[in-house]
Scaffold this active site. Structure first.
Site, mmCIF file in Angstrom:
data_model
loop_
_atom_site.group_PDB
_atom_site.id
_atom_site.type_symbol
_atom_site.label_atom_id
_atom_site.label_comp_id
_atom_site.label_asym_id
_atom_site.label_seq_id
_atom_site.Cartn_x
_atom_site.Cartn_y
_atom_site.Cartn_z
ATOM 1 N N HIS A 163 0.852 -1.184 0.000
ATOM 2 C CA HIS A 163 0.000 0.000 0.000
ATOM 3 C C HIS A 163 0.894 1.242 0.000
ATOM 4 O O HIS A 163 1.639 1.483 0.952
ATOM 5 C CB HIS A 163 -0.926 0.008 1.220
ATOM 6 N N ARG A 206 6.957 6.564 17.245
ATOM 7 C CA ARG A 206 8.365 6.352 16.906
ATOM 8 C C ARG A 206 8.589 6.306 15.393
ATOM 9 O O ARG A 206 8.014 5.493 14.696
ATOM 10 C CB ARG A 206 8.870 5.066 17.563
ATOM 11 N N CYS A 218 9.854 -0.843 14.943
ATOM 12 C CA CYS A 218 10.650 -1.982 14.459
ATOM 13 C C CYS A 218 11.412 -1.718 13.168
ATOM 14 O O CYS A 218 12.638 -1.819 13.133
ATOM 15 C CB CYS A 218 9.746 -3.201 14.265
#
Length: 434
Positions: free
Chosen positions: A254, A331, A263
């Site tokens: 997407h 993050r 991560c």
């Protein structure tokens, strides 16, 4: 089984709660008194759908508890999981193992009988060997094995990922440790979810390889999206056309403003650094990191181009600032690149996000936080969709356009089409890959 979970961050808390729901006795440990107090009172410090209810249920059942006392939690435990943070170390791209090694030493000193010390944190290849050495040094008489058990949890869907995993990866080197880990994951094995046993290094590598590959898919489709814009192709049709190929698959195809989160950014950097250290450059991963940064900056150009080259003194409504929906995690979110750039160019930025305020208020100075999309867009010159929260998928576009000064939409998640925007009264629209 008795389990001690060291660390009550995202991975540790989700894992501890889910293990207790398997029927194990779980004690979660943290050094933060305020966090332990909240958890003991039934309050979850992170946003994750379904987590609070599952936690309260298992605390009430007597299977789950929280403590500051690591030694008490480790005493008599069959397995001690290390689930502390491994942020990117400043300056060199390495994963910072300070917390992992500190936990290993403390666990070593607390061991009173045989236990498996399990690394749940994402750590560079070879870390479990170091954990083994640190535990042994802290307590030469300790009887223990180490295991690597990387997590594969998607924020926003972590409970389902834990309870219905694609696979469980366990790196072990002794039959005794394998038996302990098999008992812990028996509820999943009985329901035919795959449990893959490997060596320590292979388990560590699987985690990095998986995340780097997914980051590569995201970055690849974003590059194809940029080319699609130039040649007149529609990235949604392209993504569907290639995703139906079973060898490729439709997930992570997407187009948008780039990957972020807890991560992918740190793990791709760590893998690239490991490759450099071992003289096997991870050239694809290094390029992915570079291109992903460029994609975020390209989004800024899209917004300014939509505003005739300048956002100075214009009101910009930004819908969504967390790196993805159904989480409060900021993050490495694309918003942390895009929003400050808009503020720096003189824009009056209004922000609305269902869960982003707690973290975002400190990370995004100079913006005004609003309660909903309609309030944020009233009197604005452009609406920017940065995170595809469900509540942004069915907006009354006519109402929004009618309340804006010069209704323009920068849909960086391709939620709406140009046709929908134009029919609703927007006089400017830009998506990604269209």
């Amino acid at each position: 089984m008795k389990i001690a979970m060291i660390g009550t961050g995202y991975v540790g808390l989700v894992s501890g709660v889910c293990f207790s729901d398997f029927g194990h006795e779980v004690i979660c440990v943290d050094k933060d008194p305020a966090k332990i107090e909240k958890l003991t009172n039934g309050q979850v410090p992170i946003f994750e759908p379904g987590l609070e209810a599952l936690m309260v249920k298992n605390v009430a059942a007597g299977r789950l508890s929280f403590t500051l006392d690591l030694a008490a939690a480790v005493d008599g435990a069959d397995a001690v999981f290390i689930a502390v943070g491994t942020p990117t170390r400043r300056g060199d791209g390495h994963a910072d193992l300070t917390y992992v090694m500190a936990a290993a030493a403390e666990i070593g000193r607390a061991l009173t009988g045989y236990a498996v010390v399990v690394t749940k944190s994402t750590v560079p290849i070879g870390t479990n060997r170091k954990v083994q050495a640190v535990v042994a040094e802290a307590n030469p008489a300790a009887e223990f094995d180490v295991a690597s058990n990387p997590e594969f949890l998607r924020e926003g869907a972590a409970i389902d990922d834990f309870m219905r995993p694609d696979r469980v990866v366990v790196g072990v080197e002794s039959e005794r440790a394998k038996k302990v880990m098999a008992d812990i994951y028996r509820p999943l094995f009985l329901r035919d979810f795959p449990v893959v046993y490997t060596g320590l290094e292979s388990a560590e590598m699987i985690k990095y390889a998986a995340n780097a590959f997914l980051a590569t898919k995201i970055t690849f489709i974003n590059e194809i999206a940029a080319l699609s814009e130039r040649v007149g192709a529609d990235i949604k049709a392209v993504s569907k056309g290639i995703g139906l190929d079973g060898r490729i698959g439709n997930k992570f195809l997407h187009a948008g403003p780039g990957y972020g989160g807890s991560c992918f950014p740190k793990d791709t950097k760590a893998l690239a650094r490991m490759g450099q250290e071992h003289a096997v450059p991870m050239q694809i991963t290094e390029t992915v990191i570079k291109v992903n940064d460029e994609i975020k900056r390209r989004m800024i150009d899209k917004i300014t181009d939509l505003c005739d080259g300048s956002v100075n003194d214009k009101t910009v409504a930004v819908l969504g600032v967390t790196f993805k929906p159904n989480t409060d995690d900021m993050r490495d979110a694309p918003s942390l690149t895009i929003v400050p750039a808009l503020v720096g160019m003189g824009a009056k930025v209004r922000v609305v996000d269902p869960e982003g305020l707690r973290e975002g208020k400190a990370l995004l100075p100079g913006v005004t936080w609003m309660d909903d999309a309609y309030a944020a867009t009233e009197g604005a010159s452009v609406m920017v969709i940065l995170t595809e929260w469900n509540e942004f998928r069915a907006l009354d576009l006519e109402r929004i356009a009618g309340g804006m000064i010069s209704p323009k939409m920068a849909d960086l998640r391709n939620i709406y089409s140009e046709k929908e925007a134009t029919e609703a009264g927007f006089d400017g629209y830009v998506g990604v890959g269209r």
